[in-house]
Design a protein around this motif. Structure first.
Motif, mmCIF file in Angstrom:
data_model
loop_
_atom_site.group_PDB
_atom_site.id
_atom_site.type_symbol
_atom_site.label_atom_id
_atom_site.label_comp_id
_atom_site.label_asym_id
_atom_site.label_seq_id
_atom_site.Cartn_x
_atom_site.Cartn_y
_atom_site.Cartn_z
ATOM 1 N N ARG A 165 2.974 -10.612 -9.675
ATOM 2 C CA ARG A 165 1.809 -10.079 -8.968
ATOM 3 C C ARG A 165 2.197 -8.919 -8.063
ATOM 4 N NH1 ARG A 165 -2.220 -13.563 -4.944
ATOM 5 N NH2 ARG A 165 -3.623 -11.817 -4.434
ATOM 6 N N ARG A 166 3.321 -9.046 -7.374
ATOM 7 C CA ARG A 166 3.748 -7.965 -6.491
ATOM 8 C C ARG A 166 4.189 -6.742 -7.297
ATOM 9 N NH1 ARG A 166 4.651 -8.866 -1.274
ATOM 10 N NH2 ARG A 166 6.409 -7.412 -1.196
ATOM 11 N N ALA A 167 4.794 -6.984 -8.457
ATOM 12 C CA ALA A 167 5.181 -5.861 -9.310
ATOM 13 C C ALA A 167 3.947 -5.082 -9.764
ATOM 14 C CB ALA A 167 5.968 -6.370 -10.515
ATOM 15 N N GLU A 168 2.876 -5.786 -10.120
ATOM 16 C CA GLU A 168 1.642 -5.106 -10.509
ATOM 17 C C GLU A 168 1.065 -4.301 -9.349
ATOM 18 O OE1 GLU A 168 -0.945 -8.124 -11.904
ATOM 19 O OE2 GLU A 168 0.205 -8.530 -13.748
ATOM 20 N N GLN A 169 1.173 -4.826 -8.126
ATOM 21 C CA GLN A 169 0.670 -4.091 -6.971
ATOM 22 C C GLN A 169 1.485 -2.825 -6.718
ATOM 23 O OE1 GLN A 169 0.923 -7.160 -3.967
ATOM 24 N NE2 GLN A 169 -1.185 -7.854 -4.315
ATOM 25 N N VAL A 170 2.803 -2.894 -6.929
ATOM 26 C CA VAL A 170 3.636 -1.708 -6.764
ATOM 27 C C VAL A 170 3.227 -0.630 -7.759
ATOM 28 C CG1 VAL A 170 5.978 -0.803 -7.045
ATOM 29 C CG2 VAL A 170 5.606 -2.914 -5.766
ATOM 30 N N VAL A 171 3.037 -1.016 -9.016
ATOM 31 C CA VAL A 171 2.632 -0.044 -10.031
ATOM 32 C C VAL A 171 1.250 0.524 -9.696
ATOM 33 C CG1 VAL A 171 2.081 0.255 -12.467
ATOM 34 C CG2 VAL A 171 4.064 -1.107 -11.793
ATOM 35 N N ARG A 172 0.358 -0.310 -9.199
ATOM 36 C CA ARG A 172 -0.977 0.179 -8.841
ATOM 37 C C ARG A 172 -0.897 1.228 -7.736
ATOM 38 N NH1 ARG A 172 -2.969 -4.035 -6.557
ATOM 39 N NH2 ARG A 172 -2.877 -3.181 -4.454
ATOM 40 N N VAL A 173 -0.039 0.991 -6.743
ATOM 41 C CA VAL A 173 0.131 1.972 -5.670
ATOM 42 C C VAL A 173 0.731 3.265 -6.208
ATOM 43 C CG1 VAL A 173 1.433 2.462 -3.555
ATOM 44 C CG2 VAL A 173 0.277 0.271 -3.826
ATOM 45 N N LEU A 174 1.713 3.147 -7.111
ATOM 46 C CA LEU A 174 2.324 4.348 -7.679
ATOM 47 C C LEU A 174 1.345 5.121 -8.557
ATOM 48 C CD1 LEU A 174 5.840 2.938 -8.670
ATOM 49 C CD2 LEU A 174 5.271 4.367 -6.703
ATOM 50 N N ASN A 175 0.321 4.450 -9.075
ATOM 51 C CA ASN A 175 -0.693 5.130 -9.886
ATOM 52 C C ASN A 175 -1.757 5.822 -9.043
ATOM 53 O OD1 ASN A 175 0.323 4.616 -12.449
ATOM 54 N ND2 ASN A 175 -0.670 2.615 -12.588
ATOM 55 N N GLU A 176 -1.796 5.534 -7.745
ATOM 56 C CA GLU A 176 -2.798 6.181 -6.898
ATOM 57 C C GLU A 176 -2.491 7.667 -6.762
ATOM 58 O OE1 GLU A 176 -2.675 4.164 -3.200
ATOM 59 O OE2 GLU A 176 -3.577 2.304 -3.966
ATOM 60 N N PRO A 177 -3.496 8.533 -6.911
ATOM 61 C CA PRO A 177 -3.252 9.974 -6.774
ATOM 62 C C PRO A 177 -2.876 10.328 -5.336
ATOM 63 C CG PRO A 177 -5.603 9.527 -6.952
ATOM 64 C CD PRO A 177 -4.903 8.230 -7.217
ATOM 65 N N GLU A 196 12.511 9.645 12.883
ATOM 66 C CA GLU A 196 11.524 10.716 12.789
ATOM 67 C C GLU A 196 11.792 11.602 11.582
ATOM 68 O OE1 GLU A 196 9.825 14.492 15.466
ATOM 69 O OE2 GLU A 196 11.390 13.158 16.254
ATOM 70 N N ALA A 197 13.074 11.908 11.348
ATOM 71 C CA ALA A 197 13.430 12.743 10.198
ATOM 72 C C ALA A 197 13.128 12.021 8.889
ATOM 73 C CB ALA A 197 14.900 13.128 10.270
ATOM 74 N N ALA A 198 13.419 10.710 8.833
ATOM 75 C CA ALA A 198 13.172 9.953 7.607
ATOM 76 C C ALA A 198 11.684 9.931 7.264
ATOM 77 C CB ALA A 198 13.704 8.530 7.763
ATOM 78 N N ALA A 199 10.841 9.677 8.250
ATOM 79 C CA ALA A 199 9.397 9.647 8.002
ATOM 80 C C ALA A 199 8.896 11.001 7.517
ATOM 81 C CB ALA A 199 8.662 9.225 9.271
ATOM 82 N N ARG A 200 9.404 12.080 8.109
ATOM 83 C CA ARG A 200 8.968 13.424 7.713
ATOM 84 C C ARG A 200 9.471 13.770 6.314
ATOM 85 N NH1 ARG A 200 4.997 16.697 9.412
ATOM 86 N NH2 ARG A 200 5.526 16.121 11.557
ATOM 87 N N THR A 216 0.848 -1.184 0.000
ATOM 88 C CA THR A 216 0.000 0.000 0.000
ATOM 89 C C THR A 216 0.886 1.237 0.000
ATOM 90 O OG1 THR A 216 -0.102 0.113 2.421
ATOM 91 C CG2 THR A 216 -1.769 -1.245 1.311
ATOM 92 N N ARG A 217 0.260 2.392 -0.150
ATOM 93 C CA ARG A 217 1.031 3.623 -0.099
ATOM 94 C C ARG A 217 1.706 3.786 1.258
ATOM 95 N NH1 ARG A 217 3.644 6.988 -3.257
ATOM 96 N NH2 ARG A 217 1.939 6.749 -4.768
ATOM 97 N N ALA A 218 1.022 3.395 2.326
ATOM 98 C CA ALA A 218 1.594 3.528 3.666
ATOM 99 C C ALA A 218 2.804 2.616 3.844
ATOM 100 C CB ALA A 218 0.536 3.225 4.724
ATOM 101 N N THR A 219 2.696 1.348 3.411
ATOM 102 C CA THR A 219 3.836 0.435 3.573
ATOM 103 C C THR A 219 4.988 0.827 2.658
ATOM 104 O OG1 THR A 219 2.924 -1.120 1.939
ATOM 105 C CG2 THR A 219 2.323 -1.455 4.249
ATOM 106 N N LEU A 220 4.662 1.365 1.472
ATOM 107 C CA LEU A 220 5.724 1.813 0.572
ATOM 108 C C LEU A 220 6.491 2.982 1.182
ATOM 109 C CD1 LEU A 220 7.082 1.528 -2.205
ATOM 110 C CD2 LEU A 220 5.396 3.143 -3.103
ATOM 111 N N ASN A 221 5.763 3.951 1.742
ATOM 112 C CA ASN A 221 6.429 5.088 2.389
ATOM 113 C C ASN A 221 7.234 4.640 3.609
ATOM 114 O OD1 ASN A 221 5.346 6.821 0.500
ATOM 115 N ND2 ASN A 221 3.704 7.555 1.811
#
Length: 642
Positions: free
Chosen positions: A227-239, A203-207, A182-187
């Motif tokens: 399948r995981r590669a497609e999920q990564v691209v899907r997350v990167l496509n999220e606005p 703390e600095a890295a998260a900010r 997800t976007r949260a796990t990717l960040n």
């Protein structure tokens, strides 16, 4: 060793000096005075360190503080990736890759982000800045130079960073192991990468990630399961706002199926004969005419021939210049080889050429056959983590954990057993029984924790990390033990207050072993773990010694005997506690066991960490965060098949 740890060592030396100075001016026949002298310097220094620990921390919601953190990160990334590029090219000084050209694919079933139809590697940063959103995908055939192109883009962008900039950070997608993408796990993964690889505070890295200071350069989408590669691209496509977040992605042409929307895709072209000749002239100034002239002439005569097609791949061009780097070698041998022989010839001669120019480090000596065998073992894993080598040997972590746990349990209780058999009198059955029970409980705890708990990941210290991994537990245990000792000896428990500053100092010594360095080589996580383990053992010994000192003195003992008792008690009870909290989840305890198993059949060298550093220095491996991986899948496949 970190600067904070050096400061702690300096403070300890200062405390020892002050103590000796005061003892020289004290009546050594007076036990209480001696005890006060021993407790005062440590207590005062511990109080000072505790006050220093409470100093104001930087606020990472302040733009100026974030700018300073991003600037430091930019310098660390630039330095580390410049070294990576030099190793991949096998060059030093001013390493320049061949000037690859790239084109936008004609068939584009996705929205693009601008940019002209073609460009070259020398101007890739200007090409990227011409994009509207900063979303770029680099595709190409295996060995076409995608990682080198990403590195060249990263370094050029870093050199031209303006006042409010994004720090380009290359991340290897094969290490992205979150169950849910997800976007949260990717960040969170990007922030953890900054913390572990470049020692940015959590703390600095998260900010930095949340506020858009990071430009992720995601390398190796094709190395993930489809399948995981497609999920990564899907997350990167999220606005993520008014426009999609900037990102750079690399992938093999055949594996780029899930399209990144609103992104410009460029495909790397094979090297032309002129580009190959120009790069050889840069790589071998003064000798290219005499040694490489027949090869270049053959390629010019047959631009579509087998030799020109083979060296048009940056990977095989690198292998050729590595195998024939010696001035006495004759690259003209390549002309007479058939297509299938050419690649086998280059891969077969790679290890010998590397050993001729870069001898193995001390402790990892071996001939070409031994090095090839060790690389075959290493090639069984997608990534090579020096703190988790059981994966490349096909061992189960739980089996290694239980074996190490039992060995650690015996090591932990051995000082107490020695104390029972040597120091405790046979008539003192009560203390001996109590210590025996304590030893059994400690053995069980250490064995179970080491057997079932995963090894501690390298990272920065935080309150949660301290609670989970030990130093505060050391303080709590020693305080409880000190209270029992003081009460049993008829002393006032209030005397233990004199030991509190020393306990604070010991916790600070343990916390000071946190890494503040860039992870630049495969052995760094092991080195950091060794520093943490040594600091925790030292902290435990200091804490126990301070408690025994603060518990008071016996007038019947002469001072020299009292000091000896404190030292013996600190070592007898401090070492077991230190081993228990420092080694149960540390890779330091697992590394020698796994290497010993790997020595069976000569699958790994005795100094495996040094060998991995050598493979990294000569360009066979590249860093993937705190782990390493082969520079290319074809090289890994070659060694797996040897």
């Amino acid at each position: 060793m970190s600067r904070t740890l050096w400061a702690a060592v300096g403070l300890s030396a200062l405390a020892a000096g002050v103590t000796l100075w005061l003892l020289a001016r004290t009546d050594l026949a007076d036990g209480p005075d001696v005890a006060n002298v021993l407790a005062l310097p440590v207590g005062m220094l511990g109080l000072g360190v505790s006050v220093w620990a409470l100093r104001p921390r930087p606020r990472y919601d302040d733009p100026a503080v974030l700018h300073a953190a991003a600037t430091r990160l930019l310098g660390a990334v630039t330095s580390a990736e410049a070294r990576t590029l030099a190793r991949l090219l096998g060059d030093v000084g001013d390493p320049r890759p061949a000037d690859l050209t790239f084109l936008q694919p004609r068939f584009r079933p996705w929205r693009v982000d601008g940019g002209v139809e073609s460009g070259s590697l020398a101007a890739i940063a200007a090409y990227y800045r011409s994009l509207d959103r900063g979303r770029l995908v680099v595709i190409g055939e295996p060995g076409s130079g995608k990682t080198v192109a990403a590195l060249r883009l990263l370094l050029d962008l870093a050199a031209e960073a303006p006042g409010r900039f994004r720090v380009p950070v290359r991340l290897t997608l094969v290490t992205y192991d979150a169950e849910q993408i997800t976007r949260a796990t990717l960040n969170a993964w990007v922030a953890t990468w900054l913390t572990r690889t470049y020692s940015v505070k959590a703390e600095a890295a998260a900010r930095l990630v949340a506020d858009g200071w990071i430009l992720p350069v995601l390398d190796g989408l094709d190395e993930m399961p489809a399948r995981r590669a497609e999920q990564v691209v899907r997350v990167l496509n999220e606005p993520t706002g008014s426009t999609n977040a900037p990102v750079v992605l690399t992938c093999r042409t055949a594996d780029y199926s899930a399209a990144l929307q609103d992104a410009t895709v460029i495909e790397l072209e094979p090297l032309t004969v002129d580009q190959i000749a120009a790069w050889l002239a840069h790589r071998f100034p003064g000798t290219v005419e005499s040694r490489w002239a027949p090869v270049i002439a053959t390629m010019r005569k047959h631009p579509s021939g087998r030799l020109a097609k083979a060296l048009a791949s940056p990977l095989w061009l690198y292998l050729a210049v590595t195998v024939y780097a010696d001035a006495a070698s004759a690259p003209r041998e390549l002309i007479s080889l058939k297509p299938d022989q050419l690649q086998r010839h280059l891969t077969a001669g790679l290890v010998g050429a590397l050993l001729a120019h870069s001898p193995l480090p001390r402790g990892a000596r071996g001939d070409e056959a031994a090095v090839t065998r060790w690389l075959r073992t290493v090639a069984t894993g997608d990534v090579i983590d020096v703190t988790a080598l059981w994966s490349v040997l096909g061992l189960r972590r739980s089996v290694v954990g239980w074996g190490v746990g039992c060995a650690l349990g015996l090591l932990t209780v051995s000082p107490i057993i020695w104390f029972i058999t040597v120091v405790v009198q046979p008539s003192e059955s009560g203390p001996a029984t109590g210590l025996a029970v304590f030893s059994a409980v400690l053995f069980a705890i250490v064995s179970v924790v080491a057997g079932i708990a995963p090894p501690a990941a390298p990272g920065q210290w935080s309150l949660r990390y301290l609670l989970r991994t030990g130093p505060l537990a050391i303080g709590a245990t020693t305080v409880a033990a000190g209270a029992v000792i003081a009460t049993g000896a008829g002393q006032k428990t209030g005397q233990l207050l004199a030991a509190m500053p020393a306990l604070a100092l010991s916790a600070m010594v343990a916390a000071s072993s946190s890494s503040r360095e860039v992870c630049a080589r495969p052995s760094d996580p092991l080195r950091w773990a060794r520093a943490r383990a040594m600091a925790r053992v030292l902290a435990s010994v200091v804490a126990v010694g301070s408690l025994f000192t603060a518990a008071g003195s016996d007038p019947d003992f002469i001072p020299a005997v009292e000091i000896l008792i404190v030292v013996v008690a600190a070592m007898t009870f401090g070492l077991p506690l230190g081993f228990a909290f420092a080694l149960t989840r540390s890779p330091i305890a697992r590394y020698p066991v796994v290497v010993a198993i790997g020595r069976w059949g000569n699958r790994l060298p005795l100094r495996t960490a040094r060998f991995l550093d050598w493979a990294h220095e000569v360009g066979l491996l590249r860093m993937a965060g705190t782990a390493a991986e082969f520079r290319h899948e074809r090289l890994r496949a070659h060694f797996r098949g040897t």
